[in-house]
Design a protein around this motif. Structure first.
Motif, short mmCIF file in Angstrom:
data_model
loop_
_atom_site.label_atom_id
_atom_site.label_comp_id
_atom_site.label_asym_id
_atom_site.label_seq_id
_atom_site.Cartn_x
_atom_site.Cartn_y
_atom_site.Cartn_z
N VAL A 17 0.85 -1.19 0.00
CA VAL A 17 0.00 0.00 0.00
C VAL A 17 0.89 1.24 0.00
O VAL A 17 2.05 1.19 0.44
N GLU A 19 1.38 4.78 1.61
CA GLU A 19 0.98 5.58 2.76
C GLU A 19 1.91 6.77 2.88
O GLU A 19 3.10 6.68 2.51
N TYR A 28 5.67 5.82 2.25
CA TYR A 28 5.90 4.38 2.34
C TYR A 28 5.15 3.70 1.21
O TYR A 28 3.97 3.98 0.97
N SER A 30 4.72 -0.18 0.76
CA SER A 30 5.16 -1.37 1.47
C SER A 30 3.99 -2.26 1.83
O SER A 30 2.82 -1.89 1.65
N LYS A 31 4.32 -3.42 2.36
CA LYS A 31 3.30 -4.24 3.00
C LYS A 31 2.66 -3.38 4.09
O LYS A 31 3.34 -2.54 4.68
N PRO A 32 1.39 -3.59 4.36
CA PRO A 32 0.76 -2.78 5.41
C PRO A 32 1.50 -2.87 6.75
O PRO A 32 1.58 -1.90 7.49
N LYS A 33 2.02 -4.07 7.02
CA LYS A 33 2.77 -4.25 8.26
C LYS A 33 4.06 -4.97 7.91
O LYS A 33 4.06 -6.11 7.45
N ILE A 34 5.18 -4.29 8.15
CA ILE A 34 6.49 -4.89 7.88
C ILE A 34 6.74 -5.99 8.90
O ILE A 34 6.43 -5.83 10.09
N SER A 35 7.32 -7.12 8.45
CA SER A 35 7.55 -8.25 9.35
C SER A 35 8.54 -7.92 10.45
O SER A 35 9.53 -7.22 10.20
N TYR A 50 12.98 -2.09 3.23
CA TYR A 50 12.86 -3.10 4.28
C TYR A 50 13.03 -4.46 3.63
O TYR A 50 12.32 -4.81 2.70
N PHE A 61 10.82 3.10 1.60
CA PHE A 61 10.36 4.36 2.14
C PHE A 61 11.28 5.51 1.78
O PHE A 61 12.48 5.32 1.56
#
Lengths: 132, 129
Positions: A17, A19, A28, A30-35, A50, A61
């Motif tokens: 996404v 953002e 950003y 990226s994946k909505p939540k970085i691992s 990342y 980012f």
């Protein structure tokens, strides 16, 4: 780092996404939540990435995105035109607008790939950068 | 979850606070998982503020907010450096933490603010930043 030239495919597969934090002026993609366990790496002038433990890129980012990156890459102003405020200082590009920016994001992915190649040609050892 | 709140002192004795609502903490941890939890984030911030490797100050491009960036070198590998970065806003007192994260970077591009004429206000002579 696996398939740096396939970042766009990775982004689509992993449903990245876009953002933007207007307080930090950081963009950003990226994946909505970085691992947990993914590490941020900066070996390109404008982009940080990342990268998870498997060497997969989970996001890109850009600091000072609107007031520096875009001033030098004016075509990306259109990306900011699609952002919608979702609360506080956070903006996103909603799913329904994603198609409008697909070409721009492909361009960004190409930019990352090309700058990575330039970095390697200048002697950056990506293996170290990724495994560190 | 209660707000992420804490108070710190930097190397010059200046008080700096963090006061993030749950949503703001969540936004940060989703993009910077290395900050882990409130306690760990506070350790990172405290260390960077109290024992920085490099401190730069200037106006954020765009809205001209006065900010100070504290860089703390953690480790080095050849021409790459791992550091903690804490960005502090200075438009009101007490000064306030805007973000904290950790990153590996090549030496010569680690400090983004060098491009924007930020002033170097402190440097540990041993740092590679």
């Amino acid at each position: 780092m696996k398939k740096i030239n396939k970042i766009f495919n990775t982004a689509k597969r992993d449903k990245w996404v876009v953002e933007y934090d207007s307080d930090l002026d950081t963009l950003y993609w990226s994946k909505p939540k970085i691992s947990a366990g993914a590490t941020s790496k900066k070996f390109l002038d404008d982009f940080s990435m990342y990268i998870n433990k498997k060497g997969i890129v989970e996001g890109i980012f850009i600091e000072y995105a609107k007031h520096n990156f875009v001033s030098h890459n004016t075509e990306y102003k259109a990306l900011f035109d699609e952002l919608v405020k979702v609360g506080g200082d956070k903006y996103i590009i909603p799913k329904e607008n994603a198609k409008n920016v697909e070409d721009l994001l492909q361009g960004m992915a190409n930019m990352v790939a090309n700058e990575t190649l330039d970095a390697v040609l200048k002697g950056v050892d990506l293996k170290n950068m990724v495994s560190a | 979850m209660p707000n992420y709140r804490n108070s710190f002192e930097d190397y010059s004795g200046t008080t700096i606070v963090v006061d993030w609502a749950d949503e703001l903490w969540t936004n940060h941890i989703n993009k910077h998982p290395e900050i882990r939890d409130y306690a760990f984030a506070s350790r990172l911030i405290a260390e960077a503020l109290l024992h920085p490797s490099l401190v730069v100050s200037g106006e954020k491009p765009g809205d001209k907010e006065n900010i100070v960036c504290y860089y703390k070198q953690n480790k080095r590998y050849e021409n790459e450096i791992h550091y903690t970065k804490v960005v502090v806003g200075c438009n009101s007192k007490p000064f306030y933490v805007k973000t904290v994260f950790q990153r590996w970077a090549l030496f010569d591009i680690a400090v983004q603010e060098k491009k924007y004429d930020f002033k170097e206000v402190y440097r540990d002579q041993k740092t590679y930043l």
